[in-house]
Design a protein around this motif. Structure first.
Motif, PDB file in Angstrom:
ATOM      1  N   PHE A 110       3.600   3.341   6.914  1.00 51.93           N
ATOM      2  CA  PHE A 110       2.382   2.537   7.027  1.00 51.93           C
ATOM      3  C   PHE A 110       1.561   2.531   5.740  1.00 51.93           C
ATOM      4  N   ALA A 111       2.140   2.930   4.621  1.00 51.28           N
ATOM      5  CA  ALA A 111       1.407   2.952   3.353  1.00 51.28           C
ATOM      6  C   ALA A 111       1.279   1.543   2.794  1.00 51.28           C
ATOM      7  N   LEU A 112       0.242   1.329   2.005  1.00 52.30           N
ATOM      8  CA  LEU A 112       0.048   0.067   1.304  1.00 52.30           C
ATOM      9  C   LEU A 112       0.330   0.192  -0.179  1.00 52.30           C
ATOM     10  N   ASP A 133       0.439  -1.336  -5.747  1.00 53.14           N
ATOM     11  CA  ASP A 133       0.475  -1.906  -4.402  1.00 53.14           C
ATOM     12  C   ASP A 133       1.909  -2.284  -4.042  1.00 53.14           C
ATOM     13  N   LEU A 134       2.237  -2.142  -2.755  1.00 54.88           N
ATOM     14  CA  LEU A 134       3.548  -2.545  -2.282  1.00 54.88           C
ATOM     15  C   LEU A 134       3.633  -4.068  -2.230  1.00 54.88           C
ATOM     16  N   LYS A 135       4.838  -4.582  -2.398  1.00 54.28           N
ATOM     17  CA  LYS A 135       5.030  -6.024  -2.474  1.00 54.28           C
ATOM     18  C   LYS A 135       4.949  -6.684  -1.107  1.00 54.28           C
ATOM     19  N   TYR A 136       5.481  -6.011  -0.061  1.00 54.57           N
ATOM     20  CA  TYR A 136       5.577  -6.630   1.261  1.00 54.57           C
ATOM     21  C   TYR A 136       4.663  -5.977   2.298  1.00 54.57           C
ATOM     22  N   ALA A 137       4.557  -4.663   2.300  1.00 58.01           N
ATOM     23  CA  ALA A 137       3.782  -3.974   3.329  1.00 58.01           C
ATOM     24  C   ALA A 137       2.305  -4.335   3.213  1.00 58.01           C
ATOM     25  N   GLY A 138       1.759  -4.910   4.269  1.00 57.99           N
ATOM     26  CA  GLY A 138       0.348  -5.259   4.286  1.00 57.99           C
ATOM     27  C   GLY A 138      -0.014  -6.412   3.386  1.00 57.99           C
ATOM     28  N   LEU A 141      -2.822  -8.788   4.530  1.00 57.98           N
ATOM     29  CA  LEU A 141      -4.191  -8.304   4.681  1.00 57.98           C
ATOM     30  C   LEU A 141      -5.072  -8.822   3.554  1.00 57.98           C
ATOM     31  N   ALA A 142      -6.343  -9.137   3.897  1.00 53.51           N
ATOM     32  CA  ALA A 142      -7.304  -9.545   2.871  1.00 53.51           C
ATOM     33  C   ALA A 142      -7.730  -8.334   2.046  1.00 53.51           C
ATOM     34  N   THR A 143      -8.030  -7.225   2.713  1.00 54.76           N
ATOM     35  CA  THR A 143      -8.387  -5.976   2.040  1.00 54.76           C
ATOM     36  C   THR A 143      -7.718  -4.825   2.774  1.00 54.76           C
ATOM     37  N   ALA A 144      -7.620  -3.701   2.091  1.00 54.99           N
ATOM     38  CA  ALA A 144      -6.994  -2.523   2.695  1.00 54.99           C
ATOM     39  C   ALA A 144      -7.802  -2.003   3.881  1.00 54.99           C
TER      40      ALA A 144
END
Length: 461
Positions: A110-112, A133-138, A141-144
């Protein structure tokens, strides 16, 4: 798309057909049917059976393979269709883009952001090491800060989908039960089966939905999604236990019954074979055989059209080797049981009336040793699943191109020495393998209690 039929897929379909035939044969035998009813009359039997069938269903979906058609080249007028060398399955379609969302390297569940620092350009033109930042995970999302609410909302949606699917299946089964007119059909703990089915489907729906938005179980060193690899490893675990056992069974049955029934020089030869086999260290024999088979594959690349076919050939070779080297134990038990049965009065009477050896073996010997065969089949299944993990750990197991829990555990050796520790790949493989092996062992205990005469006598005493 172009269908692809691997050798292991063919064996899967044959085993499904054999299983269906076995179920129909049980229905024609009231005594055997009553013993199986004892297994499913307990809550534990129903729960473990549903879990095992869940694993088997995933393995079957992953055994329907195909290759996607490549898009036409611009300006190319030929109508010939070319197909990708990548082989997909129906399970890949159900998992969506989970298997194609590759990151650069490790990322935690679940990391971003990546688990490893990288050199990054700062706003002033300098260089700094930071977690990218990960390319696909999250990525949606607009913000973390929106992650917690997004996970909660998507979890509710996924659990709702799973509940609806399980409700439909339960309603269909209830309608089928109402149409059945068999006696004693209501004494089975169907409620436990329905609860287990609902929990399993809801969990799978949750993993798939969130797995396409986040890396639920993180990623490995190459950036591959750990959940995707773990789910793809189910087919390997199921087949390695089933195919190796199916290969081992005919050898053990023929040799064991022949040695106990015919005695004399037949018994001496078979005893010499399994005594010699048992005296050779099993791991060394399997490792040497696997390496010889690997040499054959490397020297004959023209036999395989795509890379997965080569990995599948090595996989079948490993199943064959495990089966050929694992029959000695069951052979001993069948020999001893056949020696006892062949001295009983009704067998001696059959000899006196001139009944042929073949009819005596098929009508009197084989049905009486069948409980031992079924118990051994279920018990050896879990042992062979664990054997694959051990062989992959020492480097002579499944080809790295094929997902397996053993390969994941093997790769985790170096990850455990990192600081901080990369723990999720090992835990994911162990959790899924532990669930399958535990459910199989518990189910096998119930089968043993129902079919083993000694266990029945001890229970009634």
């Amino acid at each position: 798309m172009k269908p692809v039929l691997l050798w292991s897929d063919t064996l899967v379909y044959l085993m499904v057909a054999a299983l269906v035939s076995f179920v129909f044969s049980i229905r024609r035998n009231p005594e055997t049917c009553a013993r199986w009813r004892e297994v499913f009359a307990t809550r534990l039997g129903m729960v473990t059976f549903v879990i095992i069938m869940g694993y088997v269903s995933v393995a079957l979906l992953d055994s329907l393979h195909f290759r996607k058609a490549l898009p036409p080249t611009e300006g190319h007028t030929n109508q010939q269709v070319f197909y990708s060398n990548q082989v997909y399955s129906v399970l890949d379609l159900m998992l969506g883009e989970m298997g194609e969302n590759h990151e650069r390297t490790y990322s935690a569940p679940f990391a971003l952001k990546s688990f490893v620092k990288e050199n990054r350009h700062t706003d002033d033109g300098g260089m700094a090491r930071d977690y990218p930042d990960l390319k696909y995970a999250g990525s949606h999302l607009a913000t973390a800060d929106d992650q917690a609410g997004d996970i909660a909302m998507n979890s509710l949606t996924a659990l709702g989908k799973g509940f609806v699917i399980s409700a439909i299946l339960i309603v269909l089964h209830l309608a089928w039960r109402r149409r059945k007119t068999t006696a004693n059909g209501s004494d089975l703990p169907w409620k436990s089966a329905y609860i287990t089915l609902t929990v399993t489907i809801c969990l799978l729906a949750w993993l798939i939905d969130l797995g396409n938005l986040y890396h639920v179980l993180g990623t490995d060193q190459a950036g591959n999604d750990t959940l995707y690899k773990t789910l793809k490893s189910i087919r390997t675990g199921i087949l390695i236990g089933t195919l190796a056992t199916v290969i081992m069974m005919p050898i053990a049955i023929v040799f064991g019954i022949s040695a106990g029934y015919f005695k004399g020089w037949v018994d001496d030869v078979i005893q010499y074979l399994y005594t010699t086999l048992s005296s050779i260290p099993g791991i060394l024999l399997i490792a040497a055989s696997v390496l010889l088979f690997q040499v054959f594959i490397d020297n004959n690349p023209d036999f395989f059209e795509v890379g997965l076919e080569k990995a599948d050939a090595k996989f079948l070779g490993l199943c064959f080797i495990l089966g050929v080297t694992s029959w000695a134990g069951l052979c001993r038990m069948l020999r001893a049981e056949t020696l006892k049965i062949s001295q009983l009065e009704y067998v001696q009477a059959a000899h006196a009336f001139g009944v042929s050896h073949w009819r005596i073996l098929m009508r009197h010997i084989l049905p009486n040793v069948m409980p031992i065969i079924m118990i051994t089949f279920v018990l050896d299944f879990s042992g062979l699943v664990l054997a694959e993990a051990v062989l992959s750990y020492i480097g002579v197991g499944i080809d790295p191109a094929m997902a397996s829990w053993g390969n994941m555990i093997n790769m985790a050796r170096t990850e455990l020495s990192r600081d901080p520790v990369v723990w999720w790949n090992l835990i994911a493989a162990l959790l899924f393998m532990f669930t399958l092996v535990l459910a199989t062992n518990l189910f096998s205990d119930l089968v043993n209690d129902a079919f083993n005469p000694k266990a029945q006598l001890e229970g009634s005493a």
